[in-house]
Design an enzyme around this catalytic site. Structure first.
Site, PDB file in Angstrom:
ATOM      1  N   HIS A 148      -3.375  -6.530  -4.304  1.00 44.32           N
ATOM      2  CA  HIS A 148      -3.436  -7.611  -5.286  1.00 44.32           C
ATOM      3  C   HIS A 148      -4.141  -8.780  -4.597  1.00 44.32           C
ATOM      4  O   HIS A 148      -3.958  -8.999  -3.391  1.00 44.32           O
ATOM      5  CB  HIS A 148      -2.051  -8.111  -5.691  1.00 44.32           C
ATOM      6  CG  HIS A 148      -1.192  -7.115  -6.396  1.00 44.32           C
ATOM      7  ND1 HIS A 148      -0.335  -6.269  -5.728  1.00 44.32           N
ATOM      8  CD2 HIS A 148      -1.021  -6.856  -7.713  1.00 44.32           C
ATOM      9  CE1 HIS A 148       0.327  -5.532  -6.599  1.00 44.32           C
ATOM     10  NE2 HIS A 148      -0.068  -5.857  -7.815  1.00 44.32           N
TER      11      HIS A 148
ATOM     12  N   GLU B 260      -1.907   0.463 -16.191  1.00 37.77           N
ATOM     13  CA  GLU B 260      -0.680   1.033 -15.620  1.00 37.77           C
ATOM     14  C   GLU B 260       0.495   0.804 -16.574  1.00 37.77           C
ATOM     15  O   GLU B 260       1.018  -0.299 -16.670  1.00 37.77           O
ATOM     16  CB  GLU B 260      -0.392   0.393 -14.265  1.00 37.77           C
ATOM     17  CG  GLU B 260       0.834   0.941 -13.576  1.00 37.77           C
ATOM     18  CD  GLU B 260       1.036   0.338 -12.196  1.00 37.77           C
ATOM     19  OE1 GLU B 260       2.207   0.172 -11.798  1.00 37.77           O
ATOM     20  OE2 GLU B 260       0.034   0.017 -11.523  1.00 37.77           O
TER      21      GLU B 260
ATOM     22  N   GLU C 293       2.675   5.598 -12.930  1.00 41.40           N
ATOM     23  CA  GLU C 293       3.663   5.393 -11.870  1.00 41.40           C
ATOM     24  C   GLU C 293       4.933   6.150 -12.244  1.00 41.40           C
ATOM     25  O   GLU C 293       5.478   5.982 -13.334  1.00 41.40           O
ATOM     26  CB  GLU C 293       3.975   3.916 -11.681  1.00 41.40           C
ATOM     27  CG  GLU C 293       5.037   3.693 -10.611  1.00 41.40           C
ATOM     28  CD  GLU C 293       5.232   2.244 -10.224  1.00 41.40           C
ATOM     29  OE1 GLU C 293       6.399   1.853 -10.002  1.00 41.40           O
ATOM     30  OE2 GLU C 293       4.229   1.501 -10.143  1.00 41.40           O
TER      31      GLU C 293
ATOM     32  N   HIS D 217       7.987   4.138 -13.328  1.00 39.78           N
ATOM     33  CA  HIS D 217       7.801   3.576 -14.664  1.00 39.78           C
ATOM     34  C   HIS D 217       8.050   4.642 -15.735  1.00 39.78           C
ATOM     35  O   HIS D 217       8.553   4.339 -16.823  1.00 39.78           O
ATOM     36  CB  HIS D 217       6.385   3.024 -14.815  1.00 39.78           C
ATOM     37  CG  HIS D 217       6.114   1.833 -13.956  1.00 39.78           C
ATOM     38  ND1 HIS D 217       4.889   1.195 -13.920  1.00 39.78           N
ATOM     39  CD2 HIS D 217       6.906   1.136 -13.104  1.00 39.78           C
ATOM     40  CE1 HIS D 217       4.946   0.176 -13.080  1.00 39.78           C
ATOM     41  NE2 HIS D 217       6.162   0.132 -12.569  1.00 39.78           N
TER      42      HIS D 217
ATOM     43  N   ASP E 179       0.575   6.315  -9.051  1.00 38.51           N
ATOM     44  CA  ASP E 179       1.353   5.508  -8.115  1.00 38.51           C
ATOM     45  C   ASP E 179       2.556   6.342  -7.725  1.00 38.51           C
ATOM     46  O   ASP E 179       3.487   6.533  -8.518  1.00 38.51           O
ATOM     47  CB  ASP E 179       1.785   4.188  -8.756  1.00 38.51           C
ATOM     48  CG  ASP E 179       0.772   3.081  -8.521  1.00 38.51           C
ATOM     49  OD1 ASP E 179      -0.295   3.359  -7.949  1.00 38.51           O
ATOM     50  OD2 ASP E 179       1.032   1.928  -8.912  1.00 38.51           O
TER      51      ASP E 179
ATOM     52  N   ASP F 109      13.364  -0.745 -11.517  1.00 37.30           N
ATOM     53  CA  ASP F 109      12.195  -0.238 -10.790  1.00 37.30           C
ATOM     54  C   ASP F 109      12.433  -0.372  -9.286  1.00 37.30           C
ATOM     55  O   ASP F 109      12.095  -1.377  -8.688  1.00 37.30           O
ATOM     56  CB  ASP F 109      10.967  -1.045 -11.227  1.00 37.30           C
ATOM     57  CG  ASP F 109       9.669  -0.387 -10.834  1.00 37.30           C
ATOM     58  OD1 ASP F 109       9.696   0.759 -10.376  1.00 37.30           O
ATOM     59  OD2 ASP F 109       8.615  -1.031 -10.992  1.00 37.30           O
TER      60      ASP F 109
ATOM     61  N   ASP G 226      11.169   1.527  -6.821  1.00 39.00           N
ATOM     62  CA  ASP G 226       9.972   1.805  -6.007  1.00 39.00           C
ATOM     63  C   ASP G 226      10.309   2.510  -4.694  1.00 39.00           C
ATOM     64  O   ASP G 226       9.891   2.097  -3.623  1.00 39.00           O
ATOM     65  CB  ASP G 226       9.209   0.508  -5.714  1.00 39.00           C
ATOM     66  CG  ASP G 226       8.427  -0.003  -6.908  1.00 39.00           C
ATOM     67  OD1 ASP G 226       8.127   0.804  -7.792  1.00 39.00           O
ATOM     68  OD2 ASP G 226       8.142  -1.218  -6.962  1.00 39.00           O
TER      69      ASP G 226
ATOM     70  N   ASP H 125       2.881   3.171  -4.054  1.00 39.48           N
ATOM     71  CA  ASP H 125       3.467   1.932  -4.572  1.00 39.48           C
ATOM     72  C   ASP H 125       4.973   2.031  -4.350  1.00 39.48           C
ATOM     73  O   ASP H 125       5.767   2.115  -5.285  1.00 39.48           O
ATOM     74  CB  ASP H 125       3.130   1.780  -6.059  1.00 39.48           C
ATOM     75  CG  ASP H 125       3.491   0.396  -6.590  1.00 39.48           C
ATOM     76  OD1 ASP H 125       4.018  -0.414  -5.807  1.00 39.48           O
ATOM     77  OD2 ASP H 125       3.254   0.133  -7.776  1.00 39.48           O
TER      78      ASP H 125
END
Length: 477
Positions: A142, A273, A309, A312, A337, A348, A350, A380
């Protein structure tokens, strides 16, 4: 007494020496500018960590690959080309371990407590040492994760340019590439109502300017994709929201992004995404099907693909395999991801993907898709709050890479065995007939089919053989 003083002096000197050795050679947090153009770090960021190599399934070395052998050919393609693994800069180098209930737990040796430009450069050098030792060819970012936000857009852009210049130098030397870049349009308070869907025109314009710059630097770094994750492109309540207007605004924003991509000659793939919620109650790109419908409605299906992802997917009530298949059959699967969530936790998280069964299903979709290039697998994923050793960064990525590699090997077993695909073929074999072909070609109308039903009588319905399918799948895993 004299002996006591001597021992005390000796202990003090010893403590001083240990402190001198233990203190990392960083710029003081109170005055980083005194380091000038240098980021103030000498030597390696990961001393004692060797380049990670493939040692095979019998290895007990945690800093080695057991299943991922990058140069090994599988189905006519090198393993590294099936995956095109990427490290996420934000989780790996900006993750602190903090959560809504606790302060940060990770204090990496190279951090000096600032978000200065020099610190950003130091992190960038650490990034390239990390991916080089890990043996990964790509990285993702990012804009505001790699360079500090300035007081003005101009200052922010200047900061980004300076860090990107260093990144270009480092990635050329290390022979690494950007898998994708993106703009962080969710953290700053200006984006509390969204970016492309904000109720404030000035925020919409600022987001456009930020994406313009992020796309430029992604292009400059040779990025192969550009991602849009609309973390705040949604709503908390419909009572104060004009949903139709916000969706129209988001479409206009994406149209402008497509136009600018073409204007600057950026040939990378634009990716959306999907995510159902968090931080908003409802996010407009809820899942793959919703995103596909949005792209069709606004005539953008030829300009975008999807970055799926896995965490997600589960938040939206689907499996990762479902989302991948939905994207694939719509011609929209562009990138993955690679992460997962905890089934007992409703947010989330991750986490690194370590579920062999899920990895096998993922790789079945990837093989059916013919691979992911120019996309790939981006990690991710972040360390757990309680994992605080530098080597944990390597162990987590190794585990994720090995899991997906094992999934690829299992998927190949299923394909070469053929039993599962034969079971599926037999289930639909009634359509492998002249009338079935007419139906699939859209040439069998209701009157014709009614006539056939009267001729055939009550149809026979065969077993779906779900348990057999699961048995065959488990035999490969």
């Amino acid at each position: 007494m004299k002996l006591g003083r001597t021992l005390l002096l000796f202990l003090c000197l010893k403590v001083f020496c240990y402190a001198a050795v233990a203190t990392p050679p960083t710029c003081p947090a109170s005055n980083v500018d005194q380091c000038g153009d240098s980021d103030g770090w000498e030597g390696e960021f990961f001393p004692g960590i060797p380049k990670i190599k493939y040692e095979g399934p019998s290895s007990k070395n945690p800093l080695s690959f057991k299943w991922y052998n990058p140069e090994e050919e599988i189905l006519g393609k090198k393993m590294k080309d099936w995956f095109r693994f990427s490290v996420a800069f934000w989780h790996t180098f900006r993750g602190t371990g903090g959560d809504p209930f606790g302060a940060p737990t990770k204090y990496w040796p190279w951090e000096d407590g600032t978000n200065s430009l020099n610190m950003a450069k130091r992190r960038m050098r650490a990034n390239f040492e990390f991916i080089s030792k890990l043996g990964v060819d790509f990285w993702c970012f990012h804009d505001r994760d790699i360079a500090p936000d300035g007081k003005t857009l101009e200052e922010s852009n200047a900061n980004l340019d300076e860090v990107v210049a260093l990144a270009q130098e480092l990635q050329t030397k290390a022979k690494k590439r950007v898998l994708w870049g993106t703009a962080q349009l969710f953290m700053h308070p200006r984006y509390m109502h969204g970016a492309a869907t904000s109720s404030e025109l000035g925020v919409y314009a600022y987001a456009a300017a930020q994406v313009k710059k992020a796309m430029e630097v992604t292009h400059y770094l040779g990025g192969e994709n550009y991602v849009f994750w609309g973390g705040r492109e949604g709503y908390q309540s419909l009572l104060n929201t004009d949903m139709e207007r916000e969706l129209n605004h988001m479409a206009r924003f994406f149209e402008a992004a497509v136009a600018y991509k073409k204007k600057i000659g950026f040939n990378g793939t634009l990716l959306i995404e999907p995510k159902p919620q968090e931080p908003t109650k409802h996010q407009y790109d809820w899942d793959a099907a919703t995103s596909a419908n949005f792209l069709r409605k606004y005539g953008l299906e030829g300009e975008f693909k999807l970055n799926i992802e896995c965490n997600h997917a589960t938040l939206s009530g689907h499996s990762c395999h479902h989302e991948l298949e939905t994207a694939r059959i719509n011609g929209l699967l562009g990138n993955i991801d690679a992460n997962t969530g905890d089934p007992q936790v409703g947010w989330d998280t991750d986490q690194f993907l370590v579920d062999i069964q899920e990895a096998t299903l993922i790789m079945l979709s990837v093989i059916r898709n013919g691979g992911l290039s120019p996309g790939g697998f981006n990690f991710d994923a972040k360390l757990r709050r309680e994992s605080t050793d530098v080597e944990d960064l390597f162990i987590a990525h190794i585990a994720g890479m090995d899991t997906l590699a094992r999934g690829l090997r299992n998927a190949v077993k299923l394909i070469e065995d053929g039993s599962l695909s034969e079971l599926v073929r037999k289930r639909y074999q009634s359509f492998d007939t002249e009338i079935g072909a007419q139906i699939e070609a859209g040439k069998a109308d209701f009157e014709y089919l009614e006539k056939k039903v009267k001729e055939w009588g009550e149809p026979k319905v065969a077993s779906a053989k779900q348990e057999l399918a699961e048995m065959i799948f488990q035999s490969a895993v």
